[in-house]
Design an enzyme around this catalytic site. Sequence first.
Site, mmCIF file in Angstrom:
data_model
loop_
_atom_site.group_PDB
_atom_site.id
_atom_site.type_symbol
_atom_site.label_atom_id
_atom_site.label_comp_id
_atom_site.label_asym_id
_atom_site.label_seq_id
_atom_site.Cartn_x
_atom_site.Cartn_y
_atom_site.Cartn_z
ATOM 1 N N PHE A 93 74.583 -26.810 -44.677
ATOM 2 C CA PHE A 93 74.642 -27.161 -46.102
ATOM 3 C C PHE A 93 75.887 -26.635 -46.808
ATOM 4 O O PHE A 93 76.272 -27.159 -47.853
ATOM 5 C CB PHE A 93 73.383 -26.639 -46.841
ATOM 6 C CG PHE A 93 73.422 -25.159 -47.163
ATOM 7 C CD1 PHE A 93 74.152 -24.690 -48.257
ATOM 8 C CD2 PHE A 93 72.742 -24.237 -46.390
ATOM 9 C CE1 PHE A 93 74.203 -23.336 -48.560
ATOM 10 C CE2 PHE A 93 72.785 -22.879 -46.684
ATOM 11 C CZ PHE A 93 73.517 -22.433 -47.768
ATOM 12 N N LYS A 97 75.449 -36.386 -38.890
ATOM 13 C CA LYS A 97 74.143 -36.051 -39.466
ATOM 14 C C LYS A 97 74.390 -34.902 -40.449
ATOM 15 O O LYS A 97 74.475 -33.745 -40.071
ATOM 16 C CB LYS A 97 73.169 -35.618 -38.360
ATOM 17 C CG LYS A 97 71.702 -35.838 -38.670
ATOM 18 C CD LYS A 97 71.170 -35.046 -39.862
ATOM 19 C CE LYS A 97 70.883 -33.607 -39.542
ATOM 20 N NZ LYS A 97 70.532 -32.825 -40.757
ATOM 21 N N CYS A 103 80.410 -18.801 -43.748
ATOM 22 C CA CYS A 103 80.310 -18.079 -42.471
ATOM 23 C C CYS A 103 81.448 -17.077 -42.320
ATOM 24 O O CYS A 103 81.424 -16.252 -41.427
ATOM 25 C CB CYS A 103 80.305 -19.053 -41.308
ATOM 26 S SG CYS A 103 81.893 -19.838 -41.049
#
Length: 492
Positions: A159, A183, A291
């Site tokens: 996300f 996806k 991240c």
Amino acid sequence: MAILEEPMKGIKKVKNYINGEWVDSSTKEYGDVWCPATGEKIGEVPFSTTADIDKAVQAAKEAYWEWRCTPPLTRARYLFKLKNLFEDAFEDIARTLVTEEGKTLDESRGEVRRMIENVEHATGVTTMMTGYNLEDIAQGIDCTAERQPIGVFGVIAPFNFPAMVPWWFLPYAVVCGNTYIVKPSEQVPMTQTRIFEAIDECGFPEGVINMVHGARDAVNGLLYHPDIKGISFVGQSATARYVYKACGETGKRAQSLGGAKNFVFVMPDAELDRSMPSLITSFYGCAGERCLSGSVLVPVGDVYKELKEKFVAAARALKVGNGLQEGIQMGPVVSKKHKEKVLGYIEKGIKEGAKLILDGRNIKVDGYPNGFFVGPTIFDEVDPNMSIAKEEIFGPVVSIVRAGNLEEGLTLLENSEYGNATCLYTTNGKTAREFKYRAVTSMMGINLGIAAPMSFFPFGGAKGSFFGDIKGHGREVFQFFTDTKVVIQRWT
Ligand code: NAD
């Protein structure tokens, strides 16, 4: 403060993009899409079925041979055109991103820029995809190693970078002659939908690039489809491990990028005032949902007191609000559920005995009482064995863990299950070299807080942050999307 133009009005139901057409999913199940700043529902996303995935794979498979036979430079020309379409749509994509993900407009613009840079880098295919050869490997026998595309590939995205992450892979896969399925994360499906409007306009041959929305079923549809040759995944480590395992079972190529717990070290000789802006951005940029975000701040030796004072003051001064407003430095976290997870970690930190010196739990943001905001939070006196020092929180929560010297700092890193990134602030070259040489992470910043490689360098992780061997973008990714065919020839 003036609200900039809102890009979306009303509830938008997103569609899949298969074989060059916008199509409804065959599912009856839809998830909600939220605006994290207002707490309002703004859209619906289909939880596509394995039948939807199959339809996309069939389209990609049918498109493959003709696309594979298209000269690489012709394939690259589609990317040149796409880059220009992305430039035209730049603000719209960035604002859509802010609206569904929550980061600030500047952060979103940075993300979209990174996305475009990957398109630019991929256009170098005619150099990057070349093989090599040697005459007379035995008398009269010549050998060539040729890079060939492989077939249908797919990406499963997280996300937190809804625009950029699929583009760490997609342009390289496609320019090498493969066909592709994206996806997106079901939490943020609108940004990639806006991006696919540009793809549609670009006029790629039907089936070359497809998008299927959804969650677990869509992911499993990709992982277990026999006609998919490889998967790029980015998300939490538990999911990354699951994806990597499934690809092993089904014989697919896989590059599976997981979560992180990044340590930021500050040496006593660091230039504190000069370092403070990048330190603060490292921990609180994108509300800590990155991240590469700093998570554990490690003052080494006697820098502790001064660093703590300056860091707390700068964190307290951050302007938190709707990322579409000018001057906002930190937006909300992505969802109500994620906010609860972050607050749960703050409770855990208190329970485990850390000292909460800046508490962002009850932050009030004017005009946005229902937004998913968490204010800058700092724990002091954190023991390295506490959950808040070990586990990925993915929010604006900083744990201060002290180290007596660099050796103790390196031990902290060695003991971490993650190995995505780390940073060191110092003015001593010898210390920097020692750190660079020994720290087991995949990316590293020296005197900067977010070690984000450009598209022409690889992006990956080490230890529990990465499963696979070939990382995202850079030069390496061209290997992931091609097979090296060795041809040995004798003509007598
Ligand atoms: P996530 O693992 O929850 O979801 C990622 C994708 O996997 C989504 O598309 C989702 O639909 C799918 N998914 C989730 N659970 C699944 C399951 N049980 N079975 C099948 N599919 C499943 O990750 P997220 O919360 O969306 O993203 C945040 C995470 O991503 C953080 O851990 C962050 O560190 C990581 N991340 C890593 C990098 C990197 O480069 N290493 C970059 C960005 C984000």
